[in-house]
Design a protein around this motif. Structure first.
Motif, short mmCIF file in Angstrom:
data_model
loop_
_atom_site.label_atom_id
_atom_site.label_comp_id
_atom_site.label_asym_id
_atom_site.label_seq_id
_atom_site.Cartn_x
_atom_site.Cartn_y
_atom_site.Cartn_z
N ARG A 210 -3.16 0.41 -3.82
CA ARG A 210 -3.78 1.57 -2.79
C ARG A 210 -5.37 1.82 -3.17
O ARG A 210 -6.13 1.99 -2.40
N LEU B 250 -3.89 3.90 4.50
CA LEU B 250 -5.27 3.48 3.88
C LEU B 250 -6.17 4.70 3.95
O LEU B 250 -7.26 4.52 3.20
N CYS B 251 -6.31 5.50 5.26
CA CYS B 251 -7.09 6.54 5.34
C CYS B 251 -6.62 7.84 4.92
O CYS B 251 -7.10 8.97 5.41
N ILE C 212 0.92 -1.14 0.01
CA ILE C 212 -0.03 -0.02 -0.14
C ILE C 212 0.71 1.42 -0.08
O ILE C 212 0.25 2.44 -0.35
N VAL D 82 -7.81 -0.75 -3.19
CA VAL D 82 -8.41 -0.91 -1.59
C VAL D 82 -9.39 0.28 -1.20
O VAL D 82 -10.50 -0.01 -0.78
N GLN D 83 -8.89 1.47 -1.46
CA GLN D 83 -9.66 2.59 -0.79
C GLN D 83 -10.73 2.64 -1.52
O GLN D 83 -11.72 3.08 -0.96
N SER E 291 -0.05 1.32 8.27
CA SER E 291 -1.04 0.75 7.22
C SER E 291 -2.30 1.36 7.23
O SER E 291 -2.97 1.76 6.21
#
Length: 690
Positions: A209, A238-239, A202, A212-213, A234
């Protein structure tokens, strides 16, 4: 649906939340930190917040992701989400390892062959240690496997080792490199490789990335205080974009430092998200006020924590009781007697017996079995007679019986020959040595026989440990407990017969959860009507090994703080009654009461033992439990009206009372009624209008 309609939806499910809980449930913005103390209803808040995101903010349930700490908590959370609202079945919930692996499989097409058991990991570590010419027994293997796991969870293998930092021990670095090379050659992953692989993917692969997002709009992390650095890094990546991130935890309950959990990670979150909303769930729905007060006063001795105040919902109750005994066996017998009386009075009452280590539960397992009580324990190592070292001693002592068969005698002779290191002698000489040994101990008391046998057995155990041929590191402690348990002047033959009967008594059950024996770690996340916290002496709480392993003053303070948090977790498992005890003599060493509680529980007479309150005067079920709509008067909160009545497992009743339009409180009716904190007016009201 708007907020008002959502509140009506909650009331239709007989669910009313506190102002703090509502602030957490309905919070907007990109970041939210929820400090959730023991018994604060954090799981309910997570579930209702997921429902709020779906019904009010319009998020599809499959775009809500919840990270949990254990598979068990993930399973329970999924079930509760679906029961609360069927559409929430589509919420994605699981552990960090399971969800990261899911994303890697789905969007990165990484399909590793996992080392699924500890045994498989040990096999590879043995190869690694052999390759670098180091001892490879089980204890050493496990120590290096734990060290490597810490390196990965602390993200040091991602940063420090890449930068050739000198902080890592060169021997560990060499073992790590060899272990990883063996895994790569066999195309295998251990579970922590999932965390490393996901973070690197990620971080470095923008396509991954983005993929997943794109599948999520909100992320929630439960038990955030148990999150390791690699997991946190991580989550941050991710956020990074506009995505709702909610973390829920309690720095006072961070007890997994050996897994690289950081109790200060909630404070780190607040620093890195300065605009984040911060909510403290102050209401404790689990424990009575005296239990909350004691636990709070104890944890407040630690300076490096977020200061919080808690409001008990149940109300007043019985003060926690302290008892002091002369030995661990005396303590176990008295606690077992107390449990017998509790079970006789209220058969469905849940009871937890908690200790810092499994070894401290051994005497109680023995005492409960002698009273034919069924119970559950997480570790079979708490059974004294299943310890390998104890079993070998008893096997030799059993040979003193005149009815011992020929095969047993031959096997006992071989065992005894190992003790004396005379296996190389001819069989006749060995047999003569053993016959002389048996002849001597047959005429001794059981206590003297054990002592005589240990004169040759203990040196053998010491040699075996030095040669790393014996894995049990607690055998000598268990032998000492066995010796202390044997009555004075009882004949060996009589004691062996009694032992046969005891060993045949009910063994710990995996399914009988009324009485559970647990370590402080094992009790995390559980609660009981009554809790016994045993072995509260200063060598166990704080645990001497945790303190002795500290290499600096800072490490020492960190270890002390974690030991205090462990005790806090233990104390806060109790709903209605909390019993504490310790013995002044442990394995022939004089001990004192734990310093964590010493100043909080004043002992009136140091020379007399405290008595365990075993009168079992629990609130009886009151036939006049109020109906919904009945007006009541509370000693503190004044007049209110009953809005719900629920029967509880402990054969009591939980009632919820609305004191005004916004002040809804839940109580244990029998406890309030016995303490004269509440009375009924007898007039039936109109109830609460939706």
């Amino acid at each position: 649906m708007n907020d008002q309609e959502f509140v009506h939806f909650l009331r239709s499910k007989s669910l009313r939340v506190t102002a703090d809980q509502w602030a957490a449930i309905s919070a907007h913005g990109e970041a939210l930190a929820i400090y959730a103390g023991p018994g604060s209803g954090k799981t309910t808040v997570l579930i209702v917040r997921a429902a709020y995101l779906y019904l009010v903010q319009g998020m599809a349930p499959e775009h809500i992701v919840i990270f949990t700490f254990t598979r068990k908590s993930a399973f329970e959370l999924k079930n509760r989400l679906e029961r609360f609202l069927p559409a929430l079945k589509r919420v994605v919930a699981g552990t960090f390892h399971s969800l990261f692996l899911r994303f890697l499989l789905r969007d990165k097409h990484v399909n590793p062959q996992l080392l699924s058991t500890k045994k498989e990991q040990r096999t590879l570590m043995i190869s690694a240690l052999t390759s670098v010419r180091l001892p490879n027994d089980r204890e050493i293997c496990d120590r290096y496997l734990q060290s490597i796991s810490q390196l990965k969870n602390q993200a040091r293998v991602v940063f420090t080792m890449d930068e050739n930092d000198d902080c890592i021990d060169p021997v560990l670095e060499k073992i790590y490199a060899t272990y990883e090379e063996i895994k790569r050659d066999q195309d295998r992953f251990d579970y922590d490789d999932i965390l490393i692989t996901f973070y690197q993917a990620i971080r470095d692969d923008m396509c991954f990335r983005d993929a997943v997002q794109s599948s999520m709009r909100a992320v929630m992390v439960d038990e955030f205080q148990d999150t390791s650095r690699i997991q946190w890094l991580s989550i941050k990546l991710l956020c990074k974009q506009s995505m709702s991130l909610t973390v829920v935890g309690d720095d006072d309950q961070s007890i997994y430092r050996f897994r690289s959990a950081d109790p200060h990670i909630l404070a780190t979150f607040e620093r890195e998200y300065p605009q984040a909303s911060v909510v403290v769930l102050r209401h404790n729905f689990r424990s009575t006020d005296p239990i909350i007060r004691l636990a709070t006063q104890m944890i407040e001795q630690s300076d490096n924590r977020k200061k919080k105040s808690f409001i008990g919902v149940i109300g007043a109750g019985v003060k926690p009781a302290l008892s002091r005994y002369g030995s661990e066996w005396d303590e176990a017998e008295r606690v077992a007697n107390a449990i017998v009386q509790l079970v006789q009075v209220t058969p469905k009452r849940t009871i937890g017996v908690l200790a810092r280590t499994n070894r401290q539960l051994i005497c109680l397992v023995d005492a409960l079995r002698s009273k034919h009580l069924l119970f559950t324990t997480q570790d079979l190592g708490t059974d004294l007679y299943k310890d390998f070292v104890v079993q070998r001693l008893l096997f030799v002592l059993q040979a003193t019986r005149y009815n011992a068969n020929r095969t047993s005698l031959q096997e006992a002779t071989t065992e005894y020959a190992k003790w004396l290191d005379i296996q190389k002698l001819d069989a006749q000489t060995v047999s003569r040595h053993f016959e002389q040994f048996l002849h001597t101990i047959r005429h001794l008391s059981a206590k003297s026989a054990i002592q005589y046998a240990r004169e040759v057995y203990d040196p053998y155990l010491s040699r075996s440990r030095q040669n790393r041929s014996l894995h049990s590191d607690g055998g000598l402690d268990q032998l000492q407990l066995l010796y202390e348990k044997v009555p004075e002047d009882q004949k060996l033959s009589h004691w062996l017969s009694e032992l046969d009967n005891l060993i045949q008594a009910p063994a710990p059950s995996a399914y009988h959860y009324q009485i559970q024996l647990l370590t402080f770690h094992g009790a995390k996340g559980l609660e009981f009507d009554d809790v016994f916290v045993i072995g509260l002496h200063d060598q166990a709480v704080p645990h001497r090994r945790a303190i002795h392993e500290a290499s600096s003053e800072l490490d020492h303070q960190i270890a002390i703080d974690e030991e205090r948090r462990l005790l806090y977790v233990a104390l806060t498992r109790a709903r209605y009654r909390l019993f504490m005890s310790y013995s002044t003599l442990v394995l022939q060493h004089q001990t004192n009461f734990t310093p964590f509680l010493d100043k909080l529980l004043v002992k009136k007479n140091e020379e007399k033992s405290f008595t365990m309150p075993t009168d079992a005067t629990f609130p009886a079920i009151d036939s006049a439990v109020p109906d919904i709509g009945v007006h009541v008067v509370h000693k503190i909160f004044g007049g209110g009206v009953v809005i719900s009545v629920n029967f509880m497992q402990n054969m009591g009743h939980k009632i919820c009372i609305m004191f005004n339009e916004h002040d809804c409180r839940c109580f244990y009716w029998e406890m309030l009624y016995q303490l004269n904190h509440i009375s009924k007016s007898g007039d039936r009201g109109k109830g609460i209008q939706s």
